[in-house]
Design a protein around this motif. Structure first.
Motif, PDB file in Angstrom:
ATOM      1  N   ASP A 175      81.790 -45.541 -55.704  1.00 49.08           N
ATOM      2  CA  ASP A 175      81.513 -44.436 -56.614  1.00 49.08           C
ATOM      3  C   ASP A 175      80.580 -44.887 -57.738  1.00 49.08           C
ATOM      4  N   GLN A 176      79.503 -45.569 -57.357  1.00 49.28           N
ATOM      5  CA  GLN A 176      78.469 -46.069 -58.262  1.00 49.28           C
ATOM      6  C   GLN A 176      78.930 -47.248 -59.122  1.00 49.28           C
ATOM      7  N   ARG A 177      80.130 -47.738 -58.919  1.00 50.50           N
ATOM      8  CA  ARG A 177      80.602 -48.901 -59.675  1.00 50.50           C
ATOM      9  C   ARG A 177      80.432 -50.159 -58.834  1.00 50.50           C
ATOM     10  N   LEU A 178      79.752 -51.144 -59.391  1.00 54.34           N
ATOM     11  CA  LEU A 178      79.452 -52.361 -58.662  1.00 54.34           C
ATOM     12  C   LEU A 178      80.718 -53.159 -58.375  1.00 54.34           C
ATOM     13  N   LEU A 179      80.912 -53.514 -57.095  1.00 57.64           N
ATOM     14  CA  LEU A 179      82.070 -54.315 -56.700  1.00 57.64           C
ATOM     15  C   LEU A 179      81.692 -55.757 -56.373  1.00 57.64           C
ATOM     16  N   ALA A 180      80.553 -55.946 -55.717  1.00 55.44           N
ATOM     17  CA  ALA A 180      80.143 -57.312 -55.350  1.00 55.44           C
ATOM     18  C   ALA A 180      78.692 -57.307 -54.888  1.00 55.44           C
ATOM     19  N   ARG A 181      78.062 -58.485 -55.026  1.00 59.65           N
ATOM     20  CA  ARG A 181      76.714 -58.707 -54.488  1.00 59.65           C
ATOM     21  C   ARG A 181      76.769 -59.926 -53.584  1.00 59.65           C
ATOM     22  N   LEU A 182      76.378 -59.759 -52.331  1.00 58.30           N
ATOM     23  CA  LEU A 182      76.355 -60.855 -51.375  1.00 58.30           C
ATOM     24  C   LEU A 182      74.919 -61.294 -51.145  1.00 58.30           C
ATOM     25  N   TYR A 183      74.748 -62.588 -50.863  1.00 57.52           N
ATOM     26  CA  TYR A 183      73.405 -63.146 -50.684  1.00 57.52           C
ATOM     27  C   TYR A 183      73.350 -63.956 -49.390  1.00 57.52           C
ATOM     28  N   PHE A 184      72.237 -63.788 -48.656  1.00 54.28           N
ATOM     29  CA  PHE A 184      72.011 -64.517 -47.408  1.00 54.28           C
ATOM     30  C   PHE A 184      70.613 -65.120 -47.455  1.00 54.28           C
ATOM     31  N   PHE A 185      70.540 -66.455 -47.410  1.00 62.94           N
ATOM     32  CA  PHE A 185      69.231 -67.103 -47.375  1.00 62.94           C
ATOM     33  C   PHE A 185      68.863 -67.333 -45.925  1.00 62.94           C
ATOM     34  N   LEU A 186      67.787 -66.674 -45.484  1.00 62.79           N
ATOM     35  CA  LEU A 186      67.333 -66.775 -44.100  1.00 62.79           C
ATOM     36  C   LEU A 186      66.274 -67.864 -43.981  1.00 62.79           C
ATOM     37  N   ASN A 187      66.595 -68.891 -43.211  1.00 62.25           N
ATOM     38  CA  ASN A 187      65.655 -69.981 -42.947  1.00 62.25           C
ATOM     39  C   ASN A 187      65.179 -69.847 -41.510  1.00 62.25           C
ATOM     40  N   VAL A 188      63.870 -69.733 -41.323  1.00 61.37           N
ATOM     41  CA  VAL A 188      63.285 -69.515 -40.007  1.00 61.37           C
ATOM     42  C   VAL A 188      62.731 -70.835 -39.493  1.00 61.37           C
ATOM     43  N   THR A 189      63.146 -71.220 -38.295  1.00 64.68           N
ATOM     44  CA  THR A 189      62.672 -72.463 -37.676  1.00 64.68           C
ATOM     45  C   THR A 189      61.818 -72.141 -36.461  1.00 64.68           C
ATOM     46  N   GLY A 190      61.093 -73.148 -35.977  1.00 65.78           N
ATOM     47  CA  GLY A 190      60.251 -72.966 -34.797  1.00 65.78           C
ATOM     48  C   GLY A 190      58.789 -72.910 -35.178  1.00 65.78           C
ATOM     49  N   SER A 191      57.928 -73.398 -34.275  1.00 68.77           N
ATOM     50  CA  SER A 191      56.484 -73.449 -34.534  1.00 68.77           C
ATOM     51  C   SER A 191      55.792 -72.257 -33.897  1.00 68.77           C
ATOM     52  N   PRO A 192      54.545 -71.965 -34.308  1.00 71.88           N
ATOM     53  CA  PRO A 192      53.791 -70.861 -33.700  1.00 71.88           C
ATOM     54  C   PRO A 192      53.538 -71.129 -32.220  1.00 71.88           C
ATOM     55  N   PRO A 193      53.180 -70.091 -31.436  1.00 74.17           N
ATOM     56  CA  PRO A 193      52.883 -70.279 -30.011  1.00 74.17           C
ATOM     57  C   PRO A 193      51.748 -71.278 -29.801  1.00 74.17           C
ATOM     58  N   ILE A 194      51.807 -71.976 -28.702  1.00 67.73           N
ATOM     59  CA  ILE A 194      50.792 -72.991 -28.383  1.00 67.73           C
ATOM     60  C   ILE A 194      49.422 -72.333 -28.210  1.00 67.73           C
ATOM     61  N   LYS A 195      48.364 -73.063 -28.664  1.00 65.44           N
ATOM     62  CA  LYS A 195      46.968 -72.640 -28.546  1.00 65.44           C
ATOM     63  C   LYS A 195      46.645 -71.418 -29.405  1.00 65.44           C
ATOM     64  N   GLU A 196      47.497 -71.092 -30.325  1.00 65.19           N
ATOM     65  CA  GLU A 196      47.194 -69.966 -31.207  1.00 65.19           C
ATOM     66  C   GLU A 196      46.405 -70.477 -32.405  1.00 65.19           C
ATOM     67  N   THR A 197      45.226 -69.951 -32.613  1.00 67.03           N
ATOM     68  CA  THR A 197      44.402 -70.405 -33.721  1.00 67.03           C
ATOM     69  C   THR A 197      44.938 -69.854 -35.032  1.00 67.03           C
ATOM     70  N   GLU A 198      44.498 -70.445 -36.119  1.00 69.15           N
ATOM     71  CA  GLU A 198      44.960 -70.001 -37.439  1.00 69.15           C
ATOM     72  C   GLU A 198      44.563 -68.560 -37.690  1.00 69.15           C
ATOM     73  N   LEU A 199      43.314 -68.162 -37.266  1.00 68.73           N
ATOM     74  CA  LEU A 199      42.878 -66.786 -37.462  1.00 68.73           C
ATOM     75  C   LEU A 199      43.711 -65.828 -36.630  1.00 68.73           C
ATOM     76  N   GLN A 200      44.009 -66.202 -35.381  1.00 64.44           N
ATOM     77  CA  GLN A 200      44.836 -65.350 -34.534  1.00 64.44           C
ATOM     78  C   GLN A 200      46.235 -65.196 -35.127  1.00 64.44           C
ATOM     79  N   SER A 201      46.741 -66.297 -35.654  1.00 63.41           N
ATOM     80  CA  SER A 201      48.077 -66.256 -36.236  1.00 63.41           C
ATOM     81  C   SER A 201      48.131 -65.321 -37.440  1.00 63.41           C
ATOM     82  N   SER A 202      47.093 -65.419 -38.293  1.00 68.70           N
ATOM     83  CA  SER A 202      47.054 -64.556 -39.468  1.00 68.70           C
ATOM     84  C   SER A 202      46.921 -63.095 -39.065  1.00 68.70           C
ATOM     85  N   PHE A 203      46.042 -62.846 -38.049  1.00 64.55           N
ATOM     86  CA  PHE A 203      45.841 -61.469 -37.604  1.00 64.55           C
ATOM     87  C   PHE A 203      47.128 -60.883 -37.015  1.00 64.55           C
ATOM     88  N   ARG A 204      47.856 -61.694 -36.246  1.00 62.13           N
ATOM     89  CA  ARG A 204      49.098 -61.236 -35.642  1.00 62.13           C
ATOM     90  C   ARG A 204      50.160 -60.957 -36.709  1.00 62.13           C
TER      91      ARG A 204
END
Length: 324
Positions: A231-260
């Motif tokens: 009812d508009q009264r704050l009860l709690a705030r939860l936080y999730f830090f998302l860490n993304v792992t893994g490298s870009p696809p093979i043979k993908e150039t920097e320009l292609q990666s930026s465009f994608r």
């Protein structure tokens, strides 16, 4: 020390507690009125005189055992009813010319027994949240208190491989009210691991307690926050830090990666978190996902399946007997 202060000098029970310094009968002040207490002693000992002063002191002494009484906040009405019944009983005993020296200790003992039978308030569950279910009422001061815990919950770390999905569950380990609960989501990008509200921006159309991101990309790295309100009264705030792992696809150039990233993978505010629409298997494996709407959907599916089977069976038997 006189038990009963003049009515005009008692604008509230709390002021009386603070000014007169009489916490020994705090529960008596919280759950009885000045007129009720005055009337009892007047019936017992007369309107004025030393005997009434003695009555007041006896009243005070009888309820000293309730000095530090704490009860479940939701049970305060039951205790109020017990005090109301007590005042009626004391008035009847006073009218019958009973002794207040006997009546007051007996009344205090009965109130103490009522207190021991009240439902206890649940314990505070750390580490965070406004836990209304654990609210307590204190007779020493006639006020209520809640758990002394922060509204911000600790950051939870979530690691997901690039291209996979990330799911966040905005749930707490304490009981929430059953109605008027709302959820909203925010995001602090740039790889920030933070609880500072100035870094977060709202994510539109993300309103459920479950949220999913797919496919996860490096631009999603950061802190997601879920805000729970009643009812508009704050009860709690939860936080999730998302860490993304893994490298870009093979043979993908920097320009292609930026465009994608710009065209396909960049998180748009309205689509970063998509509403979670569970499959039948997910519903059965996740009981908390059985919301009323999902329950209606399952019931409708079961009804349609049952009707279809009944119709097929009827058509088969009709065909079989018509052939014979």
């Amino acid at each position: 020390m006189a038990l009963l202060a003049p009515e005009s000098a008692v604008p509230s029970t709390l002021v009386a507690l603070v000014v007169l310094r009489v916490p020994a009968w705090a529960c008596l002040l919280c759950f009885t009125s000045y007129k009720e207490r005055l009337r009892i002693c007047q019936i017992f000992s007369g309107v004025e005189g030393p005997e009434r002063e003695k009555c007041e002191k006896a009243f005070t002494a009888a309820f000293q055992g309730l000095l530090d009484t704490e009860i479940n906040y939701d049970e305060r009405n039951h205790l109020h009813d017990a005090f109301t019944q007590m005042t009626h009983s004391l008035q009847e005993m006073a009218t019958a010319r009973g002794s207040f020296e006997v009546a007051f200790p007996d009344a205090a003992q009965k109130i103490q027994e009522v207190v021991t039978q009240l439902k206890e308030a649940p314990a505070c569950i750390p580490p965070c949240g406004l836990q209304e279910v654990a609210r307590r009422f204190r007779c020493r001061g006639c006020y209520s208190t809640v758990c002394d815990l922060p509204l911000d919950c600790p950051v939870q770390d979530v690691t997901v491989t690039r291209g996979q999905q990330a799911m966040f569950s905005c749930t707490v380990n304490f009981q929430l009210p059953k109605e008027e609960i709302t959820y909203s989501w925010r995001f602090a990008g740039g790889g920030l691991r933070t609880q500072d509200p100035s870094y977060f921006r709202n994510i539109p159309r993300a309103e459920g307690y479950l949220a999913r991101i797919r496919p996860v990309q490096p631009t999603h790295r950061g802190t997601f926050s879920c805000v729970i309100k009643h009812d508009q009264r704050l009860l709690a705030r939860l936080y999730f830090f998302l860490n993304v792992t893994g490298s870009p696809p093979i043979k993908e150039t920097e320009l292609q990666s930026s465009f994608r990233e710009v065209l396909l993978w960049a998180p748009r505010e309205a689509e970063m978190i998509e509403p979670w629409r569970p499959s039948l298997g997910e519903l059965l494996a996740t009981p908390e996902a059985l919301t009323p709407s999902n329950q209606c959907l399952l019931a409708a599916t079961a009804a349609i399946a049952s009707a279809s089977l009944t119709l097929l069976a009827w058509m088969f038997f009709r065909w079989y007997f018509s052939g014979n």
